[in-house]
Design a protein around this motif. Structure first.
Motif, PDB file in Angstrom:
ATOM      1  N   GLN A 249     -44.434  68.863 137.634  1.00 40.95           N
ATOM      2  CA  GLN A 249     -43.805  69.759 136.665  1.00 40.95           C
ATOM      3  C   GLN A 249     -43.155  68.988 135.519  1.00 40.95           C
ATOM      4  OE1 GLN A 249     -43.556  73.403 136.578  1.00 40.95           O
ATOM      5  NE2 GLN A 249     -45.373  73.027 137.818  1.00 40.95           N
ATOM      6  N   SER A 250     -43.795  67.914 135.104  1.00 42.73           N
ATOM      7  CA  SER A 250     -43.369  67.211 133.898  1.00 42.73           C
ATOM      8  C   SER A 250     -44.134  67.767 132.704  1.00 42.73           C
ATOM      9  CB  SER A 250     -43.629  65.713 134.025  1.00 42.73           C
ATOM     10  OG  SER A 250     -45.020  65.453 134.054  1.00 42.73           O
ATOM     11  N   ILE A 251     -43.724  67.366 131.507  1.00 44.48           N
ATOM     12  CA  ILE A 251     -44.455  67.780 130.302  1.00 44.48           C
ATOM     13  C   ILE A 251     -45.876  67.255 130.358  1.00 44.48           C
ATOM     14  CG2 ILE A 251     -44.587  67.454 127.802  1.00 44.48           C
ATOM     15  CD1 ILE A 251     -41.539  67.537 127.739  1.00 44.48           C
ATOM     16  N   ALA A 303     -38.370  65.903 132.547  1.00 45.88           N
ATOM     17  CA  ALA A 303     -39.306  66.304 131.496  1.00 45.88           C
ATOM     18  C   ALA A 303     -40.146  65.136 131.007  1.00 45.88           C
ATOM     19  CB  ALA A 303     -38.535  66.911 130.323  1.00 45.88           C
ATOM     20  N   GLN A 313     -37.311  67.024 141.263  1.00 39.82           N
ATOM     21  CA  GLN A 313     -36.714  68.096 140.458  1.00 39.82           C
ATOM     22  C   GLN A 313     -35.334  68.543 140.937  1.00 39.82           C
ATOM     23  OE1 GLN A 313     -39.825  71.075 140.603  1.00 39.82           O
ATOM     24  NE2 GLN A 313     -41.363  69.529 140.119  1.00 39.82           N
ATOM     25  N   ASN A 366     -46.367  76.555 135.412  1.00 43.38           N
ATOM     26  CA  ASN A 366     -45.553  75.652 134.603  1.00 43.38           C
ATOM     27  C   ASN A 366     -44.123  76.150 134.432  1.00 43.38           C
ATOM     28  OD1 ASN A 366     -47.774  73.697 133.491  1.00 43.38           O
ATOM     29  ND2 ASN A 366     -48.601  75.748 133.178  1.00 43.38           N
ATOM     30  N   THR A 369     -41.461  73.433 134.524  1.00 42.45           N
ATOM     31  CA  THR A 369     -41.552  72.593 133.327  1.00 42.45           C
ATOM     32  C   THR A 369     -40.905  73.290 132.146  1.00 42.45           C
ATOM     33  OG1 THR A 369     -43.657  71.708 134.113  1.00 42.45           O
ATOM     34  CG2 THR A 369     -43.111  71.335 131.814  1.00 42.45           C
TER      35      THR A 369
END
Length: 430
Positions: A249-251, A303, A313, A366, A369
């Motif tokens: 769930q990063s950019i 992020a 997270q 997402n 994110t």
């Protein structure tokens, strides 16, 4: 003055454990035990798999094998810096089965410590019930449960960075824990940028020196492996796993799922989000809100990292706690509750199970994110202006003296603006 017996009575009363807090901590412990038992009853290849990699890598180092040539039975390689492998060597001193139980207990302890730290940082009124409530809220999130399931170090690293960046460590040592955390996993290095930008030069220098010292220690202990890592392995993020999976769930993960694999786009977007997040963190720190600043910097690491698995997270529920306890209207508590629900549940699973349209499915895939980006861009709501007085804990003083001082202040006010009333009511304000 108080006599000795009065002071002793006050001390004994203060020292009594709060029954409600004890009950909540008991619920926390029971939940941690149940979670740990469920982890231990998983299939052998799906329980504490990352801990098994740490253990196997440390055994490979002791046997003189190449650290970055090690691959566990489940196909997982060792991806951390050499210093982490040196740090994991003592794990091999006890049988792995025993280590699993110890690690699960230590992880639950780290989550409890995070809750206790947050209880000192949130703007809500501090009570004995706050720490166990916040610890339980973190424990039931997917990120904490993922730390237990995989036997991860992320909870420990979040704890180190949180207490250090939020100023809960002695000033002369501030930055050291951030340096250690970054030496185990590189992404906490972003906190050094935050320290520099927020004018904490001494802490930034200590963090950088500690990180460099740990790297040198790893190089002295494992020179060949250190050369392998720093000369190229550190950039091979493909070793970590499928970065396009919904767990990331990063950019970077969101862009890969959207079909945008270009590294330049990721660097530009992630860089912009980090700049805004650290700007908000700087303002929060200068406004006397170190907890908000630390959580914002932590969300920036989620992020910006090339990969942010669920166990990374932990910063997201901490941001939710900051919003829920912020007060000042309904908007932030509601947003925090929604954010906490997203951290507890899996939006992707919920929406796909409901047969969502492709657009909603992408939103679910997402959700965390996008939530992290929103936190970074909004700064958890507007902080006070940098020039406003900082929020500092009130000094503990004698209650009698405190009320006496309040009475004197009130009397001074009355004498200044209501002089005619002081003659009619000479005892006012005493």
């Amino acid at each position: 003055m108080e006599d000795r017996s009065t002071r002793l009575t006050r001390f004994v009363r203060f020292g009594r454990p709060h029954p409600g807090a004890a009950a909540l901590w008991a619920v926390f412990v029971a939940t941690a035990i149940v979670s740990s038992v469920l982890v231990l009853h998983r299939a052998p290849d799906d329980r504490l798999s990352d801990l098994h990699i740490y253990y196997g890598a440390a055994e490979a180092v002791r046997a003189g094998d190449a650290l970055y040539g090690f691959v566990a039975e489940n196909g997982g390689p060792f991806t951390y810096p050499p210093f982490a492998a040196v740090l994991f060597l003592p794990l091999t001193w006890i049988p792995e089965l025993t280590l699993r139980i110890v690690w699960l207990a230590a992880t639950a302890g780290a989550v409890a410590a995070i809750g206790a730290a947050m209880s000192r940082l949130v703007p809500a009124r501090r009570t004995a019930l706050l720490a166990p409530l916040l610890a339980f809220a973190v424990l039931i999130t997917s990120s904490a449960q993922s730390n237990l399931r995989f036997g991860q170090v992320s909870a420990f690293l979040v704890l180190l960075a949180l207490v250090d960046a939020a100023g809960l460590t002695p000033a002369r040592h501030r930055g050291v824990l951030i340096g250690v955390a970054a030496a185990i996993k590189l992404i906490p290095l972003l906190f050094v940028v935050f320290l520099v930008w927020s004018r904490q030069t001494g802490a930034a220098v200590r963090a950088a020196v500690t990180f460099a010292g740990c790297a040198v220690l790893g190089a002295l202990a494992l020179p060949s492996d250190s050369w392998t890592y720093w000369s190229g392995t550190v950039l091979r993020t493909s070793r970590i796993g499928d970065l396009a999976s919904t767990g990331n769930q990063s950019i970077n993960g969101m862009l890969l799922r959207a079909g945008v694999p270009q590294t330049a786009v990721w660097v530009a977007v992630a860089g912009a989000v980090c700049v805004v997040a650290l700007w908000h963190a700087r303002r929060a720190h200068l406004a006397g809100e170190p907890g908000r600043a630390a959580v914002l910097a932590g969300c920036a690491t989620v992020a910006a990292s090339p990969v942010s698995w669920t166990h990374h997270q932990v910063w997201l529920p901490l941001a939710a706690i900051m919003l829920i306890t912020a007060g000042g209207g309904r908007a932030r508590p509601v947003a925090g509750t929604v954010l906490l629900c997203a951290a507890v549940l899996s939006p992707s699973t919920v929406l796909r199970a409901a047969g969502a349209y492709p657009g909603l499915a992408f939103l679910g895939d997402n959700a965390r994110t996008l939530a992290t980006i929103a936190v970074c861009l909004t700064g958890l709501g507007l902080a006070r202006a940098a020039g406003s007085p900082p929020v500092l804990p009130l000094p503990r003083s004698d209650p009698g003296r405190r009320w006496s001082r309040l009475g004197q202040d009130r009397l001074a006010y009355v004498q200044r603006v209501e002089p005619d009333q002081t003659e009619d009511h000479p005892e006012r304000g005493q």
